[in-house]
Design a protein around this motif. Structure first.
Motif, PDB file in Angstrom:
ATOM      1  N   GLY A 139       0.811  -1.212   0.000  1.00  6.36           N
ATOM      2  CA  GLY A 139       0.000   0.000   0.000  1.00  6.36           C
ATOM      3  C   GLY A 139       0.843   1.260   0.000  1.00  6.36           C
ATOM      4  O   GLY A 139       0.507   2.261  -0.644  1.00  6.36           O
ATOM      5  N   SER A 140       1.975   1.235   0.720  1.00  5.40           N
ATOM      6  CA  SER A 140       2.865   2.395   0.765  1.00  5.40           C
ATOM      7  C   SER A 140       3.463   2.684  -0.604  1.00  5.40           C
ATOM      8  O   SER A 140       3.567   3.841  -1.037  1.00  5.40           O
ATOM      9  N   TYR A 141       3.879   1.619  -1.323  1.00  6.26           N
ATOM     10  CA  TYR A 141       4.442   1.816  -2.658  1.00  6.26           C
ATOM     11  C   TYR A 141       3.362   2.235  -3.656  1.00  6.26           C
ATOM     12  O   TYR A 141       3.631   2.987  -4.603  1.00  6.26           O
ATOM     13  N   LEU A 142       2.139   1.750  -3.458  1.00  8.35           N
ATOM     14  CA  LEU A 142       1.047   2.182  -4.325  1.00  8.35           C
ATOM     15  C   LEU A 142       0.834   3.690  -4.178  1.00  8.35           C
ATOM     16  O   LEU A 142       0.674   4.414  -5.179  1.00  8.35           O
ATOM     17  N   ASN A 143       0.865   4.183  -2.934  1.00  5.59           N
ATOM     18  CA  ASN A 143       0.733   5.622  -2.706  1.00  5.59           C
ATOM     19  C   ASN A 143       1.907   6.393  -3.301  1.00  5.59           C
ATOM     20  O   ASN A 143       1.743   7.484  -3.849  1.00  5.59           O
ATOM     21  N   ALA A 144       3.113   5.824  -3.149  1.00  3.55           N
ATOM     22  CA  ALA A 144       4.298   6.478  -3.714  1.00  3.55           C
ATOM     23  C   ALA A 144       4.176   6.585  -5.231  1.00  3.55           C
ATOM     24  O   ALA A 144       4.545   7.610  -5.834  1.00  3.55           O
ATOM     25  N   PHE A 145       3.656   5.545  -5.860  1.00  6.27           N
ATOM     26  CA  PHE A 145       3.468   5.564  -7.311  1.00  6.27           C
ATOM     27  C   PHE A 145       2.425   6.597  -7.722  1.00  6.27           C
ATOM     28  O   PHE A 145       2.641   7.400  -8.635  1.00  6.27           O
ATOM     29  N   PHE A 146       1.297   6.598  -7.023  1.00  6.91           N
ATOM     30  CA  PHE A 146       0.247   7.575  -7.327  1.00  6.91           C
ATOM     31  C   PHE A 146       0.752   9.010  -7.156  1.00  6.91           C
ATOM     32  O   PHE A 146       0.460   9.887  -7.966  1.00  6.91           O
ATOM     33  N   ASP A 147       1.532   9.234  -6.098  1.00  6.51           N
ATOM     34  CA  ASP A 147       2.034  10.569  -5.810  1.00  6.51           C
ATOM     35  C   ASP A 147       2.998  11.044  -6.887  1.00  6.51           C
ATOM     36  O   ASP A 147       2.910  12.175  -7.386  1.00  6.51           O
ATOM     37  N   ALA A 148       3.962  10.140  -7.240  1.00  3.04           N
ATOM     38  CA  ALA A 148       4.983  10.525  -8.222  1.00  3.04           C
ATOM     39  C   ALA A 148       4.414  10.649  -9.632  1.00  3.04           C
ATOM     40  O   ALA A 148       4.815  11.522 -10.404  1.00  3.04           O
ATOM     41  N   ALA A 149       3.463   9.776  -9.976  1.00  2.06           N
ATOM     42  CA  ALA A 149       2.964   9.753 -11.348  1.00  2.06           C
ATOM     43  C   ALA A 149       1.785  10.685 -11.574  1.00  2.06           C
ATOM     44  O   ALA A 149       1.662  11.293 -12.650  1.00  2.06           O
ATOM     45  N   PHE A 150       0.908  10.817 -10.580  1.00  3.19           N
ATOM     46  CA  PHE A 150      -0.336  11.558 -10.794  1.00  3.19           C
ATOM     47  C   PHE A 150      -0.560  12.697  -9.809  1.00  3.19           C
ATOM     48  O   PHE A 150      -1.526  13.447  -9.943  1.00  3.19           O
ATOM     49  N   GLY A 151       0.297  12.792  -8.774  1.00  2.00           N
ATOM     50  CA  GLY A 151       0.178  13.892  -7.849  1.00  2.00           C
ATOM     51  C   GLY A 151      -0.916  13.762  -6.816  1.00  2.00           C
ATOM     52  O   GLY A 151      -1.341  14.764  -6.241  1.00  2.00           O
ATOM     53  N   PHE A 152      -1.376  12.559  -6.567  1.00  2.00           N
ATOM     54  CA  PHE A 152      -2.358  12.362  -5.499  1.00  2.00           C
ATOM     55  C   PHE A 152      -2.072  11.042  -4.793  1.00  2.00           C
ATOM     56  O   PHE A 152      -1.340  10.195  -5.309  1.00  2.00           O
TER      57      PHE A 152
END
Length: 484
Positions: A139-152
């Motif tokens: 879940g932490s890496y999923l958030n990191a991906f969303f943050d880096a790629a889409f800004g949320f």
């Protein structure tokens, strides 16, 4: 023998062992059908690598570095040496007793029913809690991906457990449900999906090394061991969590096409591959970012943060996080697979309810078993913080590994005639060293972890005496396959 009133009779009932020949002859059979033998060497090795590689590097590295500094590289080596001695013992017993129960079945054949029960009970802790911990990291890496790629990111209330600013960890539950779906599709289909994810995982970690080494600074390695041997050892106890999973192949003993040959080889090869990757990635990480910048907060996605800090760019962490989201899924998949097979073996022996050994006629997998395991793990992943999960997993695993070393020694003495696909070198020194190293790393875990372990063991003993001891099929002799 079921116990009786005489103290001596009762004590003997606790130490009764299940003959190896009987364990092997029952292999594959469950209520309603048999497990399918469909797994070859590549798939078995991928199960071990899939269950192991990524657990510590993707999830635990960020919590281990503050304990040891750059010497965390040697902490991985220390944990690897401990795992190697246990892996060699596992390899011998997996080739001698190729069944689904792993160390539970090995203990049943060598140390008696009560010890086997405690071992199996610890394995339930190991597998269920480790899957939960990895799901939290996913879940932490999923958030990191969303943050880096889409800004949320997923709101903290829905991506963190209580006590860490959240209500329930929805992403952690989602990956458990996905893994359960794949497992219900069948063993061969699950193994194929896992093999693809394993190659992707190795590729992602090599990508991390290639990028991180471009920012490598030798000054980041000084002082190399700021916390001394105590810190190095404490980190070794923590990162031993990273090696949990190499025994997953041994749980596939009843679904392997050639278990006596392939299981030992899969276990040893997977440990070598995993150790090499862990040491390389750990060195790249502490060389690219100073060890004092690894803090506990946000450590679940530590590798993505290393790339951010080291390169000043977002695309490397996007690639890493995307790969980690997919790759860590293989850990969840394979460890859940291992747990369902251990429960299958314990149920077949009558020590837990029969529902866990029921095999679906179409896919030839334990359906109800898989669903129950997924529900239990989902609850743990949704509400418990990562650090507690890691330590609880490590102590249960170390205990089970120590029992495997003892089991090798006992079986060599009691059944030297058994065919063995692999023999531990330097016997009995190697298994004794495995037992000693496991005990040493257990001693390095905290008092709270020991308290949890003691309470879990006590709960297991209560369950055994209330249910398993009275319903043991071994106690019923040869009265048939139904529960007594």
């Amino acid at each position: 023998m079921t116990g009786g009133t005489a103290p001596g009779s009762f004590a003997r009932s606790l130490l009764r062992t299940k003959p190896v020949d009987r364990i092997v002859s029952e292999g594959g059979a469950g209520e309603g059908g048999e497990l399918e033998r469909s797994l070859g060497l590549l798939q078995l090795t991928s199960i071990s690598v899939g269950a192991t590689l990524g657990t510590g590097i993707f999830v635990v590295l960020g919590e281990a570095v503050p304990l040891a500094g750059p010497a965390v590289v040697l902490s991985f080596v220390l944990a690897a040496v401990t795992a190697l001695f246990s892996a060699l013992s596992y390899a011998e017993l997996a080739g001698t007793i190729p069944v689904a129960g792993s160390s539970y079945s090995y203990a049943y054949a060598t140390l008696g029913e009560l010890v086997a029960w405690v071992c199996g009970w610890c394995l339930l802790l190991e597998y269920a809690v480790s899957v939960s911990a990895v799901s939290v990291g996913w879940g932490s890496y999923l958030n990191a991906f969303f943050d880096a790629a889409f800004g949320f990111t997923v709101p903290a209330a829905l991506s963190s457990p209580p006590g860490e600013g959240g209500i329930v960890n929805v992403p952690a539950v989602a990956v458990v449900v996905l893994a359960a779906f794949l497992l219900l599709r069948g063993a061969s289909e699950s193994a194929t999906a896992n093999t693809v994810m394993v190659f992707l995982k190795i590729g992602v970690l090599l990508f991390f090394c290639a990028v991180a080494f471009t920012a490598f600074r030798s000054r980041n390695l000084a002082p190399f061991a700021p916390m001394g041997w105590a810190g190095l050892s404490a980190a070794g106890s923590r990162v031993f969590f990273s090696y949990i999973g190499f025994d997953a192949a041994s749980t596939a003993g009843e679904e392997a096409r050639n278990p006596r040959r392939d299981l030992p080889m899969a276990i040893v090869v997977s440990l070598v591959v995993v150790t090499a990757v862990y040491v390389l990635v750990a060195l790249a990480a502490v060389g690219a970012m100073h060890w004092t910048e690894f803090d506990i907060s946000g450590s679940e996605a530590s590798l993505a943060r290393v790339l951010d800090e080291a390169t000043g760019r977002t695309w490397p962490s996007v690639v890493l996080s995307m790969g980690a989201v997919i790759a860590i899924s293989s850990v969840v998949l394979t460890v859940m697979y291992g747990q369902t097979r251990i429960l299958f073996a314990m149920s077949r022996d009558g020590l837990i309810p029969r529902v866990f050994q029921k095999v679906g006629p179409r896919r030839r997998v334990p359906v109800a078993n898989t669903v129950i395991v997924a529900l239990f793990i989902s609850v743990l992943a949704a509400v418990i913080p990562l650090g507690r999960l890691v330590d609880a997993t490590s102590i249960g695993t170390l205990f089970a590994f120590a029992l495997v070393g003892v089991g090798v020694i006992v079986l060599r003495r009691t059944r030297p005639d058994l065919p063995r696909g692999f023999r531990v070198p330097l016997f009995p020194v190697t298994p004794l060293l495995g037992v000693g190293f496991c005990g040493y790393l257990m001693a390095g875990l905290g008092g709270v972890t020991w308290a949890v372990f003691a309470l879990w063991t006590l709960a297991g003993l209560v369950a055994y005496f209330l249910y398993g001891h009275r319903r043991s099929r071994l106690a019923a002799g040869n009265r048939g396959r139904g529960s007594p």
